[in-house]
Scaffold this motif. Structure first.
Motif, short mmCIF file in Angstrom:
data_model
loop_
_atom_site.label_atom_id
_atom_site.label_comp_id
_atom_site.label_asym_id
_atom_site.label_seq_id
_atom_site.Cartn_x
_atom_site.Cartn_y
_atom_site.Cartn_z
N GLN A 170 43.93 47.43 50.66
CA GLN A 170 44.94 48.11 49.87
C GLN A 170 44.63 47.93 48.39
O GLN A 170 44.26 46.85 47.94
CB GLN A 170 46.34 47.57 50.17
N SER A 171 44.83 49.02 47.64
CA SER A 171 44.60 48.96 46.20
C SER A 171 45.68 48.12 45.52
O SER A 171 46.87 48.25 45.83
CB SER A 171 44.59 50.37 45.60
N ALA A 172 45.25 47.25 44.59
CA ALA A 172 46.19 46.38 43.88
C ALA A 172 46.54 46.91 42.51
O ALA A 172 47.56 46.53 41.94
CB ALA A 172 45.61 44.97 43.76
N ALA A 173 45.69 47.78 41.95
CA ALA A 173 45.92 48.30 40.60
C ALA A 173 45.12 49.59 40.44
O ALA A 173 44.12 49.82 41.12
CB ALA A 173 45.52 47.28 39.54
N SER A 174 45.56 50.41 39.50
CA SER A 174 44.86 51.67 39.24
C SER A 174 43.58 51.45 38.44
O SER A 174 42.66 52.27 38.49
CB SER A 174 45.77 52.64 38.48
N GLU A 175 43.50 50.34 37.70
CA GLU A 175 42.32 50.00 36.93
C GLU A 175 41.82 48.63 37.34
O GLU A 175 42.55 47.84 37.96
CB GLU A 175 42.63 50.02 35.42
N SER A 176 40.57 48.35 36.99
CA SER A 176 39.98 47.06 37.34
C SER A 176 39.31 46.44 36.13
O SER A 176 38.96 47.13 35.16
CB SER A 176 38.95 47.22 38.47
N THR A 177 39.13 45.14 36.17
CA THR A 177 38.47 44.41 35.08
C THR A 177 37.85 43.14 35.63
O THR A 177 38.26 42.63 36.70
CB THR A 177 39.47 44.05 33.96
N THR A 178 36.85 42.64 34.93
CA THR A 178 36.27 41.34 35.27
C THR A 178 36.73 40.25 34.31
O THR A 178 36.45 39.07 34.55
CB THR A 178 34.72 41.41 35.20
N CYS A 179 37.41 40.64 33.24
CA CYS A 179 37.81 39.71 32.18
C CYS A 179 36.61 38.95 31.61
O CYS A 179 36.76 37.86 31.05
CB CYS A 179 38.86 38.72 32.69
N GLY A 180 35.42 39.52 31.77
CA GLY A 180 34.23 38.87 31.24
C GLY A 180 33.77 37.68 32.04
O GLY A 180 33.07 36.81 31.50
N TRP A 181 34.11 37.60 33.34
CA TRP A 181 33.77 36.43 34.15
C TRP A 181 32.59 36.65 35.08
O TRP A 181 32.20 35.72 35.79
CB TRP A 181 35.00 35.99 34.95
N VAL A 182 32.02 37.84 35.14
CA VAL A 182 30.83 38.06 35.96
C VAL A 182 29.61 37.55 35.19
O VAL A 182 29.32 38.01 34.10
CB VAL A 182 30.66 39.55 36.31
N ARG A 183 28.92 36.57 35.77
CA ARG A 183 27.78 35.95 35.09
C ARG A 183 26.44 36.41 35.65
O ARG A 183 25.39 36.16 35.05
CB ARG A 183 27.85 34.43 35.18
N GLY A 184 26.45 37.07 36.81
CA GLY A 184 25.20 37.51 37.41
C GLY A 184 25.42 38.69 38.35
O GLY A 184 26.41 38.76 39.06
N ILE A 185 24.47 39.63 38.30
CA ILE A 185 24.49 40.79 39.18
C ILE A 185 23.22 40.77 40.02
O ILE A 185 22.11 40.67 39.48
CB ILE A 185 24.58 42.10 38.38
N TYR A 186 23.39 40.86 41.33
CA TYR A 186 22.28 40.87 42.27
C TYR A 186 22.26 42.21 43.00
O TYR A 186 23.19 43.02 42.85
CB TYR A 186 22.43 39.71 43.26
N SER A 240 23.02 43.23 45.87
CA SER A 240 24.26 43.51 46.61
C SER A 240 25.22 42.33 46.51
O SER A 240 25.93 42.01 47.48
CB SER A 240 23.95 43.81 48.08
N ALA A 241 25.26 41.69 45.36
CA ALA A 241 26.15 40.53 45.20
C ALA A 241 26.57 40.39 43.75
O ALA A 241 25.84 40.80 42.84
CB ALA A 241 25.48 39.25 45.69
N LEU A 242 27.77 39.82 43.55
CA LEU A 242 28.30 39.52 42.23
C LEU A 242 28.51 38.02 42.13
O LEU A 242 29.02 37.38 43.05
CB LEU A 242 29.64 40.22 41.99
N GLU A 243 28.16 37.46 40.98
CA GLU A 243 28.35 36.03 40.74
C GLU A 243 29.37 35.84 39.62
O GLU A 243 29.19 36.35 38.51
CB GLU A 243 27.03 35.37 40.36
N TYR A 244 30.46 35.15 39.94
CA TYR A 244 31.53 34.88 38.97
C TYR A 244 31.42 33.46 38.46
O TYR A 244 31.20 32.52 39.23
CB TYR A 244 32.91 35.07 39.62
N THR A 245 31.59 33.31 37.15
CA THR A 245 31.64 31.98 36.58
C THR A 245 33.03 31.37 36.76
O THR A 245 34.03 32.09 36.86
CB THR A 245 31.29 32.01 35.08
N THR A 246 33.07 30.05 36.83
CA THR A 246 34.36 29.35 36.88
C THR A 246 34.55 28.49 35.64
O THR A 246 35.43 27.64 35.60
CB THR A 246 34.45 28.46 38.13
N SER A 247 33.71 28.72 34.62
CA SER A 247 33.77 27.91 33.41
C SER A 247 33.86 28.83 32.20
O SER A 247 33.04 29.73 32.04
CB SER A 247 32.54 27.01 33.30
N ALA A 248 34.86 28.63 31.36
CA ALA A 248 35.02 29.39 30.12
C ALA A 248 34.43 28.58 28.97
O ALA A 248 34.94 27.50 28.63
CB ALA A 248 36.48 29.71 29.86
#
Length: 324
Positions: free
Chosen positions: A16-32, A34-42
């Protein structure tokens, strides 16, 4: 005072869709592939825990102890013993609290991994979390060696939690995005999943920084992950960039991470001259804080150590396409 409600504000299912728009808030640190890597450190917030909790608490307690020390001298001249004993006890209590705060928040801030990222593997429908291998006392068995916690994507249920913290006459709402892992044996649970009708869980972990998330951004962060995993969505929304995960080497680098000064100073003037001019106007107020934040940020990174993904995980997701 903090009011923590165990019932989530909202529950987001993967279909189910949660919102009409999406964002990463700048937390994606790597793109593969077929995979996304999110950071847990600001990076900009590193060191804040020790600055506010450790140095802040210790500073206030030390100031109070100094005031009691002055009172003890004046009361002692009056020749009364009981008030002196009482004030001395208070002085010692504040000094003990100051030392405890420094030790407690230093343990939370220093000698920890630089990052423990999360991988969303679209091809294999898996979620991987990097964690430290801890002993019975909560200390890492070997610094730099991580273990991988693997979950099936279809078992993930996103929960949006809100807690209210009150201090005197002000109140602040804190938002968190928690990804819960459903038990494959649901028992007596019957859907649909709602905030008051939750399935049994076996694990859970946070995504994103609660200091940054808001009522509006929280569902959008989840929506980006959901679209990527379920609808072949883009790795990054239009206009967004990868997280800057470069580690500050010098104190000057840390100053740039926590303020408008430091490396990139000229570039910031070119990209946002109005903000830079305003920050210089209030500079006499903000600069001392920026210096303290840079110092604790630098110290935190100096004591931090990297934890790498095991090779078997890297073999599954393939070489990175882009890295922050």
């Amino acid at each position: 005072m903090s009011d923590n409600n165990l019932v989530p504000m909202a529950v987001y299912a993967g279909n189910q869709s949660a919102a009409s728009e999406s964002t990463t808030c700048g937390w994606v640190r790597g793109i593969y592939p077929s995979a996304l890597e999110y950071t847990t450190s600001a990076k900009g917030l590193r060191g804040v825990t020790f600055l506010i909790g450790g140095l802040g608490t210790a500073g206030l307690c030390s100031f109070a102890a100094w005031q009691f020390f002055g009172l003890i001298g004046r009361v002692a001249n009056a020749g009364t013993l009981l008030p002196v004993v009482f004030l001395t006890t208070l002085l010692l209590i504040f000094l003990v609290v100051a030392l405890w705060a420094l030790r407690f928040f230093a343990r939370l801030e220093f000698f920890h991994p630089i990052d423990l990222p999360i991988l969303f593997d679209r091809q294999h429908r898996k979620v991987y979390r990097l964690a430290e291998d801890l002993d019975e006392t909560g200390h890492p068995k070997q610094r730099g060696r991580g273990i991988v916690i693997e979950h099936d994507w279809d078992d993930i249920v996103a929960e949006h939690h809100v807690s209210t913290t009150t201090t005197g006459s002000s109140a602040q709402r804190n938002h968190t995005l928690v990804l819960m892992v459903r038990d494959k044996n649901p028992g007596d649970f019957q859907g649909p999943i709602t905030p008051t009708n939750l399935p049994p869980y076996v694990d859970g972990f946070g995504l994103g920084d609660a200091k940054v998330l808001t009522e509006f951004s929280t569902p959008r962060v989840w929506e980006h992950v959901r679209r990527y995993m379920n609808e072949n969505g883009p790795a990054l929304p239009p206009g967004e960039q990868l997280a800057d995960t470069t580690v500050p080497v010098t104190w000057w680098d840390s100053l740039g991470a926590v303020s408008v000064f430091g490396p990139g100073y000229v570039k910031r003037w070119r990209s946002n001259p109005i903000l830079m001019a305003f920050m210089h106007v209030i500079g006499p107020i903000t600069m001392p804080l920026a210096v303290l934040m840079a110092t604790t940020n630098w110290a935190s990174y100096k004591t931090a150590y990297p934890v790498q993904w095991p090779q078997e995980v890297l073999d599954k997701i393939g070489p990175p396409v882009l890295k922050g």
